[in-house]
Structure formats: C-alpha cells, structure tokens
Scaffold this active site. Structure first.
Site, PDB file in Angstrom:
ATOM      1  N   CYS A  13      -3.586  -4.487  -0.342  1.00 49.88           N
ATOM      2  CA  CYS A  13      -2.311  -3.689  -0.629  1.00 49.88           C
ATOM      3  C   CYS A  13      -2.212  -3.451  -2.060  1.00 49.88           C
ATOM      4  CB  CYS A  13      -1.141  -4.686  -0.355  1.00 49.88           C
ATOM      5  SG  CYS A  13       0.512  -4.060  -0.894  1.00 49.88           S
TER       6      CYS A  13
ATOM      7  N   CYS B  12       0.812  -5.457  -4.074  1.00 46.83           N
ATOM      8  CA  CYS B  12       0.854  -6.851  -3.905  1.00 46.83           C
ATOM      9  C   CYS B  12       0.815  -7.303  -5.538  1.00 46.83           C
ATOM     10  CB  CYS B  12      -0.054  -7.433  -2.942  1.00 46.83           C
ATOM     11  SG  CYS B  12       0.776  -7.699  -1.396  1.00 46.83           S
TER      12      CYS B  12
ATOM     13  N   HIS C  78       4.778  -9.588   0.384  1.00 41.58           N
ATOM     14  CA  HIS C  78       4.184  -8.353   1.288  1.00 41.58           C
ATOM     15  C   HIS C  78       5.138  -8.270   2.686  1.00 41.58           C
ATOM     16  CE1 HIS C  78       1.065  -5.264   2.425  1.00 41.58           C
ATOM     17  NE2 HIS C  78       1.269  -5.773   3.591  1.00 41.58           N
TER      18      HIS C  78
ATOM     19  N   ASN D  77      11.275   5.140   2.128  1.00 40.65           N
ATOM     20  CA  ASN D  77      10.651   5.794   3.173  1.00 40.65           C
ATOM     21  C   ASN D  77      10.252   4.472   3.939  1.00 40.65           C
ATOM     22  OD1 ASN D  77      10.523   8.265   3.959  1.00 40.65           O
ATOM     23  ND2 ASN D  77       8.849   9.062   3.067  1.00 40.65           N
TER      24      ASN D  77
ATOM     25  N   SER E 149       3.020   4.844   4.041  1.00 44.54           N
ATOM     26  CA  SER E 149       1.438   4.495   4.080  1.00 44.54           C
ATOM     27  C   SER E 149       1.473   3.044   3.963  1.00 44.54           C
ATOM     28  CB  SER E 149       0.693   5.193   3.242  1.00 44.54           C
ATOM     29  OG  SER E 149       1.274   5.047   1.854  1.00 44.54           O
TER      30      SER E 149
ATOM     31  N   HIS F  74       4.516  -2.831   2.428  1.00 47.74           N
ATOM     32  CA  HIS F  74       4.862  -3.752   1.128  1.00 47.74           C
ATOM     33  C   HIS F  74       6.236  -3.038   0.935  1.00 47.74           C
ATOM     34  CE1 HIS F  74       4.049  -6.225  -1.870  1.00 47.74           C
ATOM     35  NE2 HIS F  74       5.356  -5.849  -2.494  1.00 47.74           N
TER      36      HIS F  74
ATOM     37  N   HIS G 271       8.989  -1.382  -0.709  1.00 45.64           N
ATOM     38  CA  HIS G 271       9.180  -0.570  -2.003  1.00 45.64           C
ATOM     39  C   HIS G 271       9.904   0.671  -1.776  1.00 45.64           C
ATOM     40  CE1 HIS G 271       6.110   1.447   0.064  1.00 45.64           C
ATOM     41  NE2 HIS G 271       5.811   2.681  -0.724  1.00 45.64           N
TER      42      HIS G 271
ATOM     43  N   GLN H 216      10.903   4.715  -3.908  1.00 43.10           N
ATOM     44  CA  GLN H 216      10.591   5.453  -5.055  1.00 43.10           C
ATOM     45  C   GLN H 216      11.521   6.129  -5.796  1.00 43.10           C
ATOM     46  OE1 GLN H 216       7.112   8.141  -4.073  1.00 43.10           O
ATOM     47  NE2 GLN H 216       7.363   7.358  -1.953  1.00 43.10           N
TER      48      GLN H 216
END
Ligand SMILES: [Zn+2]
Length: 346
Positions: free
Chosen positions: A51, A54, A113, A153, A161, A164, A166, A168
């Site tokens: 990943c 990570c 993760h 997203n 994709s 993990h 997260h 943006q």
C-alpha cells in the site's frame, strides 16, 4: 400546509443548487435484473506492504512515507493540478480556455490500513477534522488559491483505488461549478432575508423531524428533502459558520462524533463497508467574507437496495435531471432504525 404529493410522481427543488429532482415513489416494487457489483468487505490487515499510503512504504514518486502515528498529508504524486502554471487565456471564435493552477494533497486519516471512519475512535476522527482545518487555512492563504475542496472517495465501486483510510484536498485558483451554484443560491437568500439559507432550512427540518438522522449539541445529520442518491446525507452545523476553521475544540469533537455515527449507520444498512463520496462545501478562500455561506458536509453513497446493487445515473438522468424511487423520508426512516453499534463489533 398539508402534503399529499409524497405518494405521487413529483419533482423536488434543491434550494442549494436551484436544480430539480424527479421522485417516483410508486416505482419501488420494480424487479431488479440489472448489474450486481462485488460486496465491499472490511480490510483485515493493519499494514499492507504493497500500500502506498501505509507508514514507511515507498510511493511511486520514490518518496518514502514517514512512520506516522496519527494523520499524515502530502502533495499528490499524480496531482490533477500543478502549482507553477502561469495564467494564460485562449480564445478563438467559440473556443475558449484558460490555465488553472492548484495544489492537490492526499490526507491519510490513520496509519492503520484496516480502518475506515466508522471504525476509528472519535479522538482519531477529531484529529482528521483538525488536519482538514489546518489544510483549509494554509492552502487557502496561498497566493492564487481561491477555493479548497476537501473530499473522500470511499470504496472500489466509487473508483477508489486504495482501501487505506484517506481523503483528498484539491485547491485551485478558480471556484468550481458546484460551489458557484450553491454560493449563488445562498447569496440570493442572504440578501433577501438577511439570514442563512441552511440555518432556516435546519429549523424547518428539526420541527418536522422526518428526515433527521442524528443530532448533537452542535451538528445535525439529515437526508436533504431534495436527495438524489438513495441514502444521501448532509451534516450541517447549528451555528452559522462559513467554514470549518471557525469550529472550536468542542465543536471539532461534535463534528467527529456525528461523522462516526453517520458512517456506522451507512455500514450497518447492508452490513458492508459502505461506499460513498463525501465532501465539504464552504466559503471560497478568495478573500471575500461571504456571510451567505453556511458550511456543510455531503455524503453521496451509490448503493440502492443491497451491498451489490448500486444506482446508476444514466438515461433520463444524463439527459434530463436526476430521479429516485424511494422518498428521502422513507430512506431516512430506514437509516434511523439501524443499530448504533458497528455490525463488525456485534
Ligand atoms: Zn495502507
């Protein structure tokens, strides 16, 4: 005022964008023979050596992530916008373009993760809120950055994709279309009534209680009257704040709490890691005071009737306007009836 239209085909007005949505409540018994997607499972490993988000792993750019313990943000290695683009206009006949400068960042919510927002502790989500505030301020202060879009997203179905946890942040020189629409409607209302459109809307929703999902001292989560997505939701602060930087420490925690409770509701609906796109709409960083703005966080989840069946925005929706079958009221009632504890912790 009596409302007799809820069982008939009708159109609902979105006060924030000025757009309409078609509601067809008589159509919910329609048999489904359409596409089924893969159910999205919870992640099992806390660290994935492959990943790129990570801690201690190398990214495609060659940069190595620090051994971060809480949140971590960095400039996107494949940024859609770049900081060093000179202003330039192009116009020839009916063809028109202009350069766009900006900074895109990735925000890791946790080093773990296997986590997602509904599985994180309130304290950890509060740190995400704090980082959003910092990034909104520091990016917004930069020369030429007039808007900061915070978003997440979640889920492969949304084209994400990497599982993990997260989000943006895309910040840029122009003000994006969705924001312009909402700004215009809020400004019209502010100028006509000298009060916040969303605060007045919240008052009405809190009286009706039909679409309220959650409420604490500082925030309300509700399904907007004009919801397009089957389980669309919006978190609105009770205080008339233009942006998240105005939140005090108590309010940061209350924001984190309601995010956690709402995303647990979502996961519990189909006992799956519920996919969605969420984003915060708030005052642009163009130097204006924008008293009309009332910040809010919207969640657009695509799932329709199970973990495998999502709503498609095609056909009529591409050519005319969005349409939904189940009403916002009955979807809100379904969500309200769900257990408050995450299904994985039963
Ligand atoms: Zn990871």
């Amino acid at each position: 005022m009596s409302n007799t239209i809820n069982n008939k085909p009708h159109r609902r007005y979105n006060i924030l964008t000025g757009e309409w949505i078609l509601v067809s409540p008589h159509r919910t018994k329609r048999p489904w023979q359409g596409k089924k997607d893969q159910k999205s499972e919870l992640q099992k490993v806390a660290y994935d050596p492959n990943c790129y988000l990570c801690p201690t792993n190398e990214r495609a750019s060659g940069d190595v992530n620090p051994d971060y313990k809480g949140t971590y943000s960095f400039t996107n290695d494949f940024a859609a916008l770049l900081p060093d683009v000179e202003p330039e206009q192009y116009k020839e006949g009916l063809l028109q373009a202009e350069t766009e400068m900006g900074i895109c960042k990735v925000v890791c919510f946790s080093p773990n993760h296997a986590l997602t927002l509904p599985l994180m502790e309130v304290e950890e989500i509060t740190n995400v809120v704090k980082l959003w505030k910092e990034e909104y301020k520091s990016l917004g202060e930069k020369k030429g950055i007039n808007h900061v879009q915070i978003f997440e997203n979640k889920g492969a179905i949304m084209g994400c994709s990497n599982p993990h946890p997260h989000g943006q942040i895309w910040s840029q020189s122009s003000i994006p279309q969705e924001v312009v629409k909402k700004q215009e409607k809020q400004k019209e209302y502010w100028e006509a009534n000298n009060s916040s459109l969303l605060q007045d809307y919240l008052k009405q929703e809190l009286e009706l209680k039909e679409r309220i999902l959650l409420e604490n001292d500082h925030f309300v989560a509700l399904m907007p009257y004009w919801a397009v997505w089957p389980y669309e939701a919006m978190i609105v602060p009770k205080e008339h704040y233009q942006d998240i930087s105005q939140l005090n420490e108590k309010e940061e925690v209350a924001f984190a709490e309601i995010i956690k409770e709402l995303t647990i509701m979502f996961d519990n609906l189909f006992e799956t890691s519920f996919p969605y796109s969420s984003g915060i709409h708030q005052r642009p960083t163009d130097g204006g005071k924008h008293p009309e703005w009332h910040f809010h966080m919207s969640f657009y989840p695509p799932l329709l009737r199970s973990a495998e069946v999502k709503k498609f925005m095609v056909g009529y929706e591409m050519f005319a306007n969005p349409q939904r079958d189940i009403t916002a009221e009955s979807a809100a009632e379904t969500l309200r009836g769900l257990p408050k504890v995450h299904y994985s912790k039963k």
